[in-house]
Design a protein around this motif. Structure first.
Motif, mmCIF file in Angstrom:
data_model
loop_
_atom_site.group_PDB
_atom_site.id
_atom_site.type_symbol
_atom_site.label_atom_id
_atom_site.label_comp_id
_atom_site.label_asym_id
_atom_site.label_seq_id
_atom_site.Cartn_x
_atom_site.Cartn_y
_atom_site.Cartn_z
ATOM 1 N N VAL A 305 0.991 -1.070 -0.139
ATOM 2 C CA VAL A 305 -0.165 -0.043 -0.004
ATOM 3 C C VAL A 305 0.911 1.119 -0.026
ATOM 4 O O VAL A 305 1.855 1.408 0.854
ATOM 5 C CB VAL A 305 -0.941 0.192 1.224
ATOM 6 C CG1 VAL A 305 -1.882 1.189 1.283
ATOM 7 C CG2 VAL A 305 -1.839 -1.222 1.343
ATOM 8 N N VAL A 306 0.825 2.104 -1.155
ATOM 9 C CA VAL A 306 1.671 3.183 -1.108
ATOM 10 C C VAL A 306 0.784 4.351 -0.534
ATOM 11 O O VAL A 306 -0.289 4.855 -1.113
ATOM 12 C CB VAL A 306 2.207 3.511 -2.385
ATOM 13 C CG1 VAL A 306 3.266 4.639 -2.654
ATOM 14 C CG2 VAL A 306 2.633 2.199 -3.269
ATOM 15 N N GLY A 307 1.146 4.909 0.344
ATOM 16 C CA GLY A 307 0.628 6.174 1.123
ATOM 17 C C GLY A 307 0.221 5.865 2.262
ATOM 18 O O GLY A 307 -0.046 4.639 2.941
ATOM 19 N N ASP A 342 -2.920 14.880 8.488
ATOM 20 C CA ASP A 342 -2.825 15.533 9.676
ATOM 21 C C ASP A 342 -3.219 16.918 9.751
ATOM 22 O O ASP A 342 -3.144 17.394 10.871
ATOM 23 C CB ASP A 342 -1.212 15.454 9.954
ATOM 24 C CG ASP A 342 -0.788 14.112 10.260
ATOM 25 O OD1 ASP A 342 -0.960 13.606 11.384
ATOM 26 O OD2 ASP A 342 -0.273 13.437 9.380
ATOM 27 N N VAL A 343 -3.264 17.692 8.743
ATOM 28 C CA VAL A 343 -3.605 18.886 8.632
ATOM 29 C C VAL A 343 -5.059 19.184 8.648
ATOM 30 O O VAL A 343 -5.828 19.910 9.265
ATOM 31 C CB VAL A 343 -3.371 19.757 7.240
ATOM 32 C CG1 VAL A 343 -3.681 21.085 7.183
ATOM 33 C CG2 VAL A 343 -1.906 19.537 7.181
ATOM 34 N N ALA A 344 -6.005 18.024 8.085
ATOM 35 C CA ALA A 344 -7.388 18.026 8.298
ATOM 36 C C ALA A 344 -8.146 18.302 9.680
ATOM 37 O O ALA A 344 -7.599 17.896 10.520
ATOM 38 C CB ALA A 344 -7.861 16.618 7.428
ATOM 39 N N GLY A 573 -2.492 22.359 3.864
ATOM 40 C CA GLY A 573 -2.692 21.033 3.284
ATOM 41 C C GLY A 573 -3.167 21.127 1.981
ATOM 42 O O GLY A 573 -3.959 22.102 1.512
ATOM 43 N N LEU A 574 -2.747 20.223 1.086
ATOM 44 C CA LEU A 574 -3.568 20.133 -0.338
ATOM 45 C C LEU A 574 -4.435 19.100 -0.414
ATOM 46 O O LEU A 574 -4.100 17.775 -0.416
ATOM 47 C CB LEU A 574 -2.337 20.027 -1.333
ATOM 48 C CG LEU A 574 -1.227 20.817 -1.292
ATOM 49 C CD1 LEU A 574 0.102 20.596 -2.322
ATOM 50 C CD2 LEU A 574 -1.406 22.450 -1.457
ATOM 51 N N ARG A 575 -5.683 19.508 -0.552
ATOM 52 C CA ARG A 575 -6.682 18.411 -0.675
ATOM 53 C C ARG A 575 -6.675 17.748 -2.110
ATOM 54 O O ARG A 575 -6.350 18.620 -3.027
ATOM 55 C CB ARG A 575 -8.129 18.944 -0.701
ATOM 56 C CG ARG A 575 -8.313 19.642 0.615
ATOM 57 C CD ARG A 575 -9.775 20.569 0.529
ATOM 58 N NE ARG A 575 -9.858 21.048 2.045
ATOM 59 C CZ ARG A 575 -9.797 22.542 2.058
ATOM 60 N NH1 ARG A 575 -9.429 23.400 1.168
ATOM 61 N NH2 ARG A 575 -10.267 22.990 3.137
#
Ligand SMILES: Cc1cc2nc3c(=O)[nH]c(=O)nc-3n(C[C@H](O)[C@H](O)[C@H](O)COP(=O)(O)OP(=O)(O)OC[C@H]3O[C@@H](n4cnc5c(N)ncnc54)[C@H](O)[C@@H]3O)c2cc1C
Length: 638
Positions: A305-307, A342-344, A573-575
Motif C-alpha cells: 500500500v503506497v501512502g 494530519d492537517v485536516a 494542506g493540499l486536498r
C-alpha cells in the motif's frame, strides 16, 4: 550482501513470520540430523549376553557364586570369556557361552569346573541379554550377535552411504530442477521415513528405512550441491550460511551462530531421544509443519500500500481484515504528522463528489460513520482521538437542498430553532446535528498501531514509479493522495489548498459551520480548528499571514468568544481533488510481466468522512486481484 538485498528486506520484513519459520524449520532439521547421526551408537549397543537354553532353570552357577535367576549373574560378569552353568528342572546341566552352549554328559554333580564329556550346540534357542543397563536395543531385538554381529556393524555405514548417495543424486537434481523442489521432496521423505523408522518390524526394514531417511538429509544435499558435491562434513556446518541469505543483517550473526549449534545439540540429546522414542518421532513432524508454514508464507500474496495518510492506513487495515492470507506492507515517503491528513479538521461532514453516484457516496459515509461511532463508544475513543460533537450548520439564505443526503446518517439532524438562530444574526437558516470528529494525528497513530499489531510492515520509501514495485510485490494499492498527480500522471487530480488555524479555546464545545463550507469552527479533544480556505490548483504549502488573519476574523464573527483564543498554530494542506474518487483496478504490464494495481485516491475535502467506506471497497478490489492471481497461477500449472 548487496545493499539492494537489504532494501528487499525493508519491504519483505526484517525478521517476520517467514524468517522465524525458516529458522525453526532448519533448527529442527539440524537437530533431527544430529539425533539420527548419533542414535545408532546408542541403538546398536551390544550388552553382555550368553546363549539361551531349552527349559526351566533350577540353579545357576558362576564361578563360586550360585543364583536362582540369570539377572543376578550379570552383576558378577566380567568378560566375554566367561560362561554360566545352569541346571534345568529336568536335571540337564548346560554350560552357556556367548555364541555356543554345551550339554554335560554327566548331570549328577553341579560344579563350575567340569572335565567330563559334553556335546556342543549352536544357540538355536536365542540369547539371554543383560538388561540391567540397556532394556532393549536393535541388537537384542533382532539378535545381532555372534555370526550376525556384522549386521549390527553395518547399521551406521549404510546410513552414511544413504547420506552420500542422497547428496550426489539430489545435489544433481537440485541443480537441474531447483533447490526448492528438492527441499520439499526430501523434507517430505524425512517426515515419512523419520516416523516410519520407529515402526520397522525387522532388521532389514530398519536398515532400508534409515538408508532412505539418510538420503533425504537435504541440508547435506543442498550444501553438498553448493560445495561442489564434496566435503559433506564441511557443508553440514554451513546450513546456516545458506539460510543466512534469508535473514537481515541485524539478526544474521545470532541466527547463524545459534543455528549452527543445533546439529551438536541434536547429538547431545540423541541418547535421551533414543530413550524417549516419542520425542524423536515428533522431530520430523515439527520440521515438516514449519516447512509448510514457510511455503504458506511464501505463497501469501504480497500487497504494497503506497501512502500513509488516512486513506492508505485505513485501506491497509481493511485489506488485512478482509484478505488475512495476504502479507501487507505500507510504503510512504511521509508518515504522520507530515501528511495532508494530519492537517485536516477531521469532521464527518461529507463533501460531494460530482462524478460519483449519491447512493455510493452515502454508503461510504454511512460505513465510515458506523465504524467511527463504534470506536467513539469504546474505551479506545480517547487514544484514537474520536468523539461525538454537536453543533450547527448555518446559511445566510435557505439552501436548495434543505435535507442533505447524509442527514439520516448523522445523529439528530433537524432544522435549527429560532432561539438557536438568534446566536447567528447574519444567518437565516440552520441545521443542527451531532456528528463525529477525528483528531487526525492521534487517529493516524492509532491506525498505525493497529496495523503493526497485525504484523503489517511500514517503511519510509518514495515510490517514483509503481512499476518499480513489480518484483517485490504481487499487488500495489495506490493511496498517494495528491502525490498521484506525479506518480501516475493523473491530470484530473488537482490540489485545493487549505489553510487552517489550531487554537486553544477549551470553552468552545459546539461546532459551527458556515453553509458555504468556507468558514468553520470545529472543537477537538484538545484544540479547536478554525478554517479555512479553498484555493484551487495552488501547490503552495507556505502559510499566508493575510489568510491567517482573515480566517480568524471570519471565525470570530461566528463565535465572538474566539477573540480570547490563544496559542494559534497555522497549518496548510493540499486536498487531493477530483470529480470523483479514483477507486478502480488497473493492470500495468511490460511485455509478459503484469502488475495489478488498485487506486484509491482523490478524496478532496472529504477524505475523513468517507475513508472507511472507500477503504473497504479498495480491499474488495484487492481481494479480486488475489483471486485473479490465484486463478492464473492455477491455469499456468494446468
Ligand atoms: C485544511 C484541510 C481540512 C480538511 N478537513 C477535512 C474534514 O474536516 N473532513 C474530511 O473528511 N476531510 C477533510 N480534509 C480532506 C482530507 O484531509 C483529505 O481528503 C485526506 O487527508 C486525503 O487523505 P490521503 O490519505 O488520500 O492523502 P494524504 O494524507 O496526503 O496521504 C498521502 C500519502 O501518500 C504518500 N505519498 C504520496 N506520494 C508518494 C510517493 N510517490 N511515494 C511514496 N509515498 C507517497 C504521502 O507521503 C502520504 O503519506 C481536509 C483537508 C485539508 C487540507
Amino acid at each position: 550482501m548487496a545493499p539492494s538485498s537489504e532494501r528487499l528486506f525493508d519491504s519483505l520484513g526484517h525478521f517476520g513470520r517467514f524468517q522465524a519459520c525458516v529458522y525453526f524449520a532448519s533448527v529442527f532439521q539440524a537437530m533431527s540430523c544430529g539425533i539420527h547421526y548419533l542414535a545408532s551408537v546408542f541403538m546398536a549397543v551390544t550388552p553382555n549376553f550368553v546363549c539361551g537354553f531349552p527349559g526351566n532353570v533350577s540353579s545357576i552357577l558362576f564361578h563360586n557364586s550360585s543364583a536362582s535367576s540369570i539377572q543376578d549373574i550379570w552383576t558378577l560378569w566380567t568378560s566375554a570369556d566367561n560362561y554360566i552353568v545352569v541346571q534345568l528342572e529336568n536335571g540337564e546341566i548346560w554350560e552357556l557361552d556367548q555364541c555356543s552352549r554345551s550339554k554335560r554328559k554327566v548331570s549328577l554333580d553341579l560344579a563350575y569346573e567340569y572335565k567330563g564329556n559334553k556335546s556342543v550346540f549352536s544357540c538355536s534357542d536365542g540369547f539371554l541379554y543383560d538388561d540391567t543397563k540397556w532394556k532393549n536395543t536393535v541388537v537384542t531385538q533382532w539378535d545381532l550377535v555372534c555370526d550376525r554381529e556384522w549386521l549390527a556393524k553395518l547399521i551406521q555405514p549404510t546410513f552414511m552411504l544413504g547420506v552420500l548417495i542422497g547428496a550426489v543424486i539430489f545435489g544433481d537434481i537440485a541443480d537441474r530442477l531447483g533447490r526448492q523442489r528438492v527441499i520439499w521432496f526430501t523434507s517430505a521423505g524425512q517426515f515419512v521415513f523419520g516416523i516410519a523408522v520407529a515402526f520397522t518390524f525387522d532388521y532389514y526394514s530398519f536398515v532400508v528405512v534409515r538408508f532412505l531417511l539418510a538420503m533425504d538429509f537435504n541440508i547435506l544435499i543442498i550444501l553438498a550441491n553448493m560445495a561442489g558435491k564434496f566435503s559433506i562434513g564441511v557443508a553440514f556446518g554451513l546450513i546456516y550460511l545458506y539460510t543466512a541469505e534469508l535473514y537481515p543483517t541485524i539478526v544474521r550473526s545470532l541466527a547463524v551462530g545459534s543455528g549452527s549449534m543445533m546439529c551438536r545439540v541434536g547429538s547431545v540429546v540423541a541418547p535421551f531421544c533414543v530413550y524417549l522414542r516419542s520425542v524423536w518421532i515428533f522431530m520430523p513432524l515439527v520440521h515438516f509443519s514449519l516447512l509448510c508454514l514457510c511455503i504458506l508464507e511464501m505463497a501469501a500474496p504480497r500487497v504494497a500500500v503506497v501512502g500513509a495518510g488516512v486513506i492508505g492506513l485505513s485501506t491497509a487495515l481493511c485489506i488485512v481484515e478482509t484478505c488475512p492470507s495476504s502479507s501487507v506492507t505500507v510504503l510512504s515517503d511521509q508518515f504522520s504528522p507530515n501528511t495532508t491528513s494530519d492537517v485536516a479538521a477531521g469532521m464527518l461532514i461529507p463533501h460531494t463528489y460530482p462524478g460519483t453516484p449519491i447512493h455510493v457516496q452515502k454508503q461510504w459515509f454511512k460505513e465510515t460513520f458506523t465504524y467511527l461511532f463504534a470506536i467513539s463508544n469504546s474505551a479506545e475513543a480517547s487514544e484514537a482521538g474520536i468523539h461525538l460533537v454537536s453543533g450547527w450548520q448555518v446559511f445566510k439564505s435557505t439552501p436548495k437542498e434543505e435535507l442533505p443526503f447524509w442527514s439520516d446518517v448523522v445523529l439528530g439532524f433537524r432544522p435549527m430553532s429560532e432561539a438557536e438562530l438568534q446566536k447567528f444574526p447574519q444567518h437565516r437558516f440552520g441545521q443542527a446535528f451531532t456528528t463525529l470528529k477525528c483528531d487526525c494525528p492521534p487517529y493516524l497513530l492509532w491506525l498505525e498501531k493497529r496495523l503493526k499489531a497485525t504484523g503489517v510492515q511500514m517503511y519510509n520509501r518514495k515510490v517514483a514509479d509503481l512499476w518499480e514495485l513489480h518484483s517485490e510485490y504481487d499487488i500495489v494499492v495506490n493511496c498517494t493522495g495528491i502525490g498521484a498527480h506525479q506518480l501516475v500522471g493523473d491530470k484530473k487530480l488537482f490540489p485545493v489548498r487549505g489553510q487552517v488555524l489550531q487554537v486553544h479555546a477549551p470553552w468552545v464545545k459546539h461546532f459551527i459551520r458556515d453553509g458555504d463550507g468556507l468558514t468553520y469552527i470545529y472543537p477537538g479533544i484538545n484544540r479547536v480548528t478554525l478554517g479555512g480556505t479553498r484555493e484551487k490548483k495552488s501547490w503552495s504549502l507556505l502559510p499566508d499571514p493575510g489568510t491567517t488573519k482573515d480566517i480568524f476574523d471570519r471565525c470570530c464573527s461566528l463565535e465572538a468568544s474566539l477573540q480570547k483564543a490563544q496559542d494559534v498554530k497555522v497549518k496548510v494542506g493540499l486536498r487531493p481533488s477530483r470529480q470523483c474518487v479514483r477507486l478502480q483496478r488497473e493492470v500495468l504490464s511490460q511485455g509478459e510481466l503484469k502488475l495489478p494495481v488498485v487506486h484509491n485516491y482523490g478524496h478532496g475535502a472529504g477524505g475523513f468522512s468517507v475513508h472507511r467506506g472507500t477503504a473497504k471497497e479498495a480491499a474488495h478490489l484487492v481481494g479480486e486481484c488475489i483471486a485473479a492471481l490465484r486463478g492464473s497461477s492455477l491455469r499456468a500449472k494446468l
